[in-house]
Design a protein around this motif. Structure first.
Motif, short mmCIF file in Angstrom:
data_model
loop_
_atom_site.label_atom_id
_atom_site.label_comp_id
_atom_site.label_asym_id
_atom_site.label_seq_id
_atom_site.Cartn_x
_atom_site.Cartn_y
_atom_site.Cartn_z
N SER A 1 0.83 -1.21 0.00
CA SER A 1 0.00 0.00 0.00
C SER A 1 0.86 1.25 0.00
CB SER A 1 -0.94 0.00 1.21
OG SER A 1 -1.89 -1.03 1.09
N TYR A 2 1.89 1.26 0.84
CA TYR A 2 2.77 2.43 0.87
C TYR A 2 3.62 2.54 -0.40
CZ TYR A 2 1.46 3.77 5.58
OH TYR A 2 0.76 4.19 6.68
N GLU A 3 4.02 1.40 -0.97
CA GLU A 3 4.75 1.44 -2.23
C GLU A 3 3.90 2.02 -3.36
OE1 GLU A 3 6.24 -2.54 -2.84
OE2 GLU A 3 7.99 -2.18 -1.57
N LEU A 4 2.58 1.82 -3.25
CA LEU A 4 1.64 2.36 -4.24
C LEU A 4 1.19 3.77 -3.86
CD1 LEU A 4 -0.48 -0.85 -4.91
CD2 LEU A 4 1.16 0.23 -6.47
N HIS A 5 1.84 4.36 -2.87
CA HIS A 5 1.64 5.75 -2.46
C HIS A 5 0.36 6.02 -1.67
CE1 HIS A 5 5.23 6.66 -4.71
NE2 HIS A 5 4.70 6.04 -5.75
N ALA A 6 -0.08 5.04 -0.88
CA ALA A 6 -1.17 5.31 0.07
C ALA A 6 -0.66 6.37 1.05
CB ALA A 6 -1.56 4.05 0.82
N ASN A 7 -1.55 7.22 1.51
CA ASN A 7 -1.15 8.28 2.45
C ASN A 7 -1.16 7.80 3.89
OD1 ASN A 7 -2.57 9.65 -0.04
ND2 ASN A 7 -1.02 11.04 0.76
N ALA A 8 -1.91 6.74 4.17
CA ALA A 8 -1.94 6.14 5.51
C ALA A 8 -2.55 4.75 5.40
CB ALA A 8 -2.75 7.00 6.48
N TYR A 9 -2.27 3.93 6.40
CA TYR A 9 -2.80 2.57 6.45
C TYR A 9 -3.39 2.36 7.83
CZ TYR A 9 -3.00 -2.48 5.54
OH TYR A 9 -3.41 -3.76 5.32
N LEU A 10 -4.70 2.18 7.90
CA LEU A 10 -5.38 1.95 9.17
C LEU A 10 -6.00 0.56 9.17
CD1 LEU A 10 -7.34 5.33 9.47
CD2 LEU A 10 -5.16 4.74 10.53
N THR A 11 -5.80 -0.17 10.25
CA THR A 11 -6.43 -1.47 10.39
C THR A 11 -7.74 -1.30 11.15
OG1 THR A 11 -4.26 -2.52 10.46
CG2 THR A 11 -6.12 -3.82 11.24
N LYS A 12 -8.81 -1.86 10.58
CA LYS A 12 -10.13 -1.74 11.19
C LYS A 12 -10.16 -2.54 12.49
CE LYS A 12 -12.53 -2.01 6.77
NZ LYS A 12 -13.39 -2.88 5.98
N PRO A 13 -10.52 -1.89 13.59
CA PRO A 13 -10.72 -2.65 14.82
C PRO A 13 -11.97 -3.53 14.69
CG PRO A 13 -10.45 -0.31 15.28
CD PRO A 13 -10.63 -0.46 13.80
N VAL A 14 -11.96 -4.66 15.36
CA VAL A 14 -13.11 -5.56 15.34
C VAL A 14 -14.24 -5.01 16.19
CG1 VAL A 14 -13.89 -7.90 15.89
CG2 VAL A 14 -11.62 -7.55 14.90
N ASN A 15 -13.91 -4.39 17.32
CA ASN A 15 -14.90 -3.83 18.23
C ASN A 15 -15.56 -2.61 17.59
OD1 ASN A 15 -15.64 -1.71 20.28
ND2 ASN A 15 -15.32 -3.44 21.65
N PRO A 16 -16.90 -2.58 17.50
CA PRO A 16 -17.59 -1.46 16.85
C PRO A 16 -17.27 -0.09 17.47
CG PRO A 16 -19.12 -3.27 17.20
CD PRO A 16 -17.84 -3.63 17.90
N ASP A 17 -17.17 0.00 18.78
CA ASP A 17 -16.85 1.28 19.43
C ASP A 17 -15.43 1.73 19.06
OD1 ASP A 17 -19.34 1.54 20.64
OD2 ASP A 17 -18.69 0.45 22.44
#
Length: 151
Positions: free
Chosen positions: A109-125
């Motif tokens: 993702s960063y090699e393709l020039h994404a500006n940030a990478y966020l992992t979705k938390p499993v917990n809805p809150d």
């Protein structure tokens, strides 16, 4: 000093999971930033939206894109590659928002020039908290390129 942020942020969410779409919408509705959240559920539709083709001919240029990686028809990495190789779209910030914690997905993702990478938390809150933190940072702290910043 004049504020250069848009009156209403145009956000494109590229996500195929209805639960994650709902949580993202809820987080933005409760946030402080006025926004227009546009949702497409696959990578091919994202490209059509960005190029204003087909049913998206009147689509606005997004100020920012939230991109899932695991998408039908065209995956997120392919969308990112197409976007960042297009002079008309490459300046639009892309935040990868995905469930993948795989190191190779992060690196690619960063090699393709994404500006940030966020992992979705499993917990809805926690998911809602992540989206709110994203919103606060990208629309209160960061200066986004003006819409006419196209080559």
């Amino acid at each position: 000093m004049q504020d250069s942020r848009p009156l209403s942020a145009q956000i494109l969410l590229v996500e195929d999971n209805p639960g994650d779409i709902r949580l993202t919408q809820e987080a933005f509705e409760q946030g402080r930033i006025e926004n227009d959240l546009h949702v497409v559920s696959d990578g091919a539709a994202a490209i059509d939206f960005l190029r204003q083709e087909g049913e998206y001919e009147d689509a606005p240029r997004p100020d920012i894109i939230l991109l899932d990686l695991n998408l039908p028809r065209m995956d997120g990495q392919d969308v990112l590659e197409a976007l960042k190789s297009d002079p008309q779209m490459r300046s639009i910030p892309v935040i990868v928002l995905t469930s993948s914690q795989a190191e190779e997905d992060i690196v690619q993702s960063y090699e393709l020039h994404a500006n940030a990478y966020l992992t979705k938390p499993v917990n809805p809150d926690e998911f809602i908290d992540t989206v709110r933190a994203f919103e606060k940072f990208w629309f209160s702290v960061v200066r986004l390129p003006p819409e006419d910043d196209q080559v």
